[in-house]
Motif scaffolding. Structure first.
Motif, PDB file in Angstrom:
ATOM      1  N   SER A 166       0.808  -1.222   0.000  1.00 29.76           N
ATOM      2  CA  SER A 166       0.000   0.000   0.000  1.00 29.76           C
ATOM      3  C   SER A 166       0.837   1.266   0.000  1.00 29.76           C
ATOM      4  O   SER A 166       0.289   2.370  -0.069  1.00 29.76           O
ATOM      5  N   GLU A 167       2.158   1.123   0.066  1.00 31.27           N
ATOM      6  CA  GLU A 167       3.021   2.293   0.202  1.00 31.27           C
ATOM      7  C   GLU A 167       3.950   2.467  -1.000  1.00 31.27           C
ATOM      8  O   GLU A 167       4.495   1.503  -1.525  1.00 31.27           O
ATOM      9  N   PHE A 168       4.128   3.718  -1.392  1.00 35.86           N
ATOM     10  CA  PHE A 168       5.094   4.045  -2.426  1.00 35.86           C
ATOM     11  C   PHE A 168       6.504   4.087  -1.841  1.00 35.86           C
ATOM     12  O   PHE A 168       6.707   4.507  -0.707  1.00 35.86           O
ATOM     13  N   ARG A 169       7.469   3.632  -2.627  1.00 40.18           N
ATOM     14  CA  ARG A 169       8.873   3.843  -2.318  1.00 40.18           C
ATOM     15  C   ARG A 169       9.358   4.991  -3.208  1.00 40.18           C
ATOM     16  O   ARG A 169       9.026   5.042  -4.388  1.00 40.18           O
ATOM     17  N   PRO A 170      10.142   5.924  -2.651  1.00 36.25           N
ATOM     18  CA  PRO A 170      10.588   7.060  -3.461  1.00 36.25           C
ATOM     19  C   PRO A 170      11.534   6.639  -4.577  1.00 36.25           C
ATOM     20  O   PRO A 170      12.129   5.562  -4.534  1.00 36.25           O
ATOM     21  N   ALA A 171      11.669   7.511  -5.559  1.00 38.06           N
ATOM     22  CA  ALA A 171      12.553   7.233  -6.687  1.00 38.06           C
ATOM     23  C   ALA A 171      13.983   6.990  -6.230  1.00 38.06           C
ATOM     24  O   ALA A 171      14.706   6.180  -6.823  1.00 38.06           O
ATOM     25  N   GLU A 172      14.396   7.668  -5.169  1.00 34.29           N
ATOM     26  CA  GLU A 172      15.757   7.486  -4.656  1.00 34.29           C
ATOM     27  C   GLU A 172      15.969   6.048  -4.186  1.00 34.29           C
ATOM     28  O   GLU A 172      17.058   5.486  -4.347  1.00 34.29           O
ATOM     29  N   TRP A 173      14.937   5.446  -3.609  1.00 36.83           N
ATOM     30  CA  TRP A 173      15.013   4.042  -3.187  1.00 36.83           C
ATOM     31  C   TRP A 173      15.197   3.143  -4.410  1.00 36.83           C
ATOM     32  O   TRP A 173      16.033   2.243  -4.413  1.00 36.83           O
ATOM     33  N   ALA A 174      14.416   3.407  -5.450  1.00 38.76           N
ATOM     34  CA  ALA A 174      14.522   2.609  -6.675  1.00 38.76           C
ATOM     35  C   ALA A 174      15.890   2.769  -7.332  1.00 38.76           C
ATOM     36  O   ALA A 174      16.414   1.821  -7.931  1.00 38.76           O
ATOM     37  N   LEU A 175      16.475   3.956  -7.216  1.00 37.42           N
ATOM     38  CA  LEU A 175      17.824   4.183  -7.737  1.00 37.42           C
ATOM     39  C   LEU A 175      18.845   3.358  -6.960  1.00 37.42           C
ATOM     40  O   LEU A 175      19.703   2.680  -7.541  1.00 37.42           O
ATOM     41  N   GLN A 176      18.732   3.377  -5.649  1.00 42.49           N
ATOM     42  CA  GLN A 176      19.666   2.633  -4.796  1.00 42.49           C
ATOM     43  C   GLN A 176      19.580   1.131  -5.042  1.00 42.49           C
ATOM     44  O   GLN A 176      20.591   0.421  -4.984  1.00 42.49           O
TER      45      GLN A 176
END
Length: 253
Positions: A166-176
């Motif tokens: 139910s929660e979004f992960r920020p783009a920075e998380w996806a980059l990491q």
């Protein structure tokens, strides 16, 4: 316009851009998935194409995943299998493309949209491109896109994304985690970076790029059967009372 569109454009230097659009946050109905998969395959086989850029129209959402209107209309397991096989076709079309595919993710990627981004070979995004695998919320699960996402970000990160549905992960998380290769602060900066990188690739030895693509995707030949098997799981679960009630509640918000 309600069915969405898939368009292509190839520059003289061999950069082929494939753009998909649907008025409902770039969601992907079955017909649009089939068209997108076929377009990727055809474009990748074209002699004029040296590199592919995969993108969507608009600013806020890259792809909202499955069409809820179609999900609620599925009446049996065969229809469920057919619908979810659309995502399998798109991922496998990206995987088997002899040309490198650059992803351009300008906004949120949800559910199947995360899978589409993960199926590209090198993905650029903006800082607004947060990600969420929301399937579990409606009683399904990211079964079809799971192999592509897990391959990119690893099992632990995939489990986090899939279970915290139910929660979004920020783009920075996806980059990491490796889903995105680069982040940019604006669509203009994103476009400039995508174009510059595409031009670099278009100037390289095409035979070397094809061989490298094959190496990058080594060990995924079984996806031709794995992804349809996963599609059957989702196709069965979408018929459950839990899923039908959850989708109706979501649509009524």
């Amino acid at each position: 316009m309600t069915t969405g569109t898939v368009t292509t454009h190839t520059t003289p230097e061999g950069i082929s851009t494939i753009r998909f659009f649907h008025p409902s946050h770039n969601s992907l109905p079955g017909a649009l998935l089939t068209q997108l998969a076929a377009t990727i395959t055809q474009t990748a086989q074209a002699e004029a194409t040296k590199v592919i850029v995969l993108e969507s129209e608009g600013e806020k959402t890259f792809c909202a995943g499955a069409s809820f209107d179609e999900l609620i209309a599925i009446e049996d397991a065969a229809q469920g299998l057919e619908f979810f096989s659309g995502f399998a076709k798109v991922i496998n079309a990206c995987r088997t493309s002899p040309k490198i595919i650059i992803g351009r993710v300008q906004g949120k990627a949800i559910g199947g949209g995360v899978g589409v981004a993960a199926a590209t070979d090198y993905c650029f995004a903006t800082t607004n491109a947060s990600v969420k695998l929301s399937e579990l919320v409606v009683g399904i699960g990211p079964f079809v896109v799971g192999p592509a996402v897990e391959r990119k970000i690893g099992t632990a990160a995939f489990a986090q994304l899939a279970l915290d549905a139910s929660e979004f992960r920020p783009a920075e998380w996806a980059l990491q985690k490796g889903l995105y290769a680069e982040l940019h602060d604006s669509a203009e900066a994103l476009d400039a970076a995508v174009l510059a990188f595409a031009r670099k690739l278009a100037a390289y030895n095409p035979e070397a790029l094809t061989d490298l693509k094959r190496v990058i995707w080594q060990g995924t030949d079984h996806w031709d059967t794995l992804l349809p098997e996963r599609a059957a799981i989702s196709g069965r679960l979408v018929l459950s009372d839990f899923t039908r009630d959850a989708i109706r509640q979501f649509k009524s918000r």
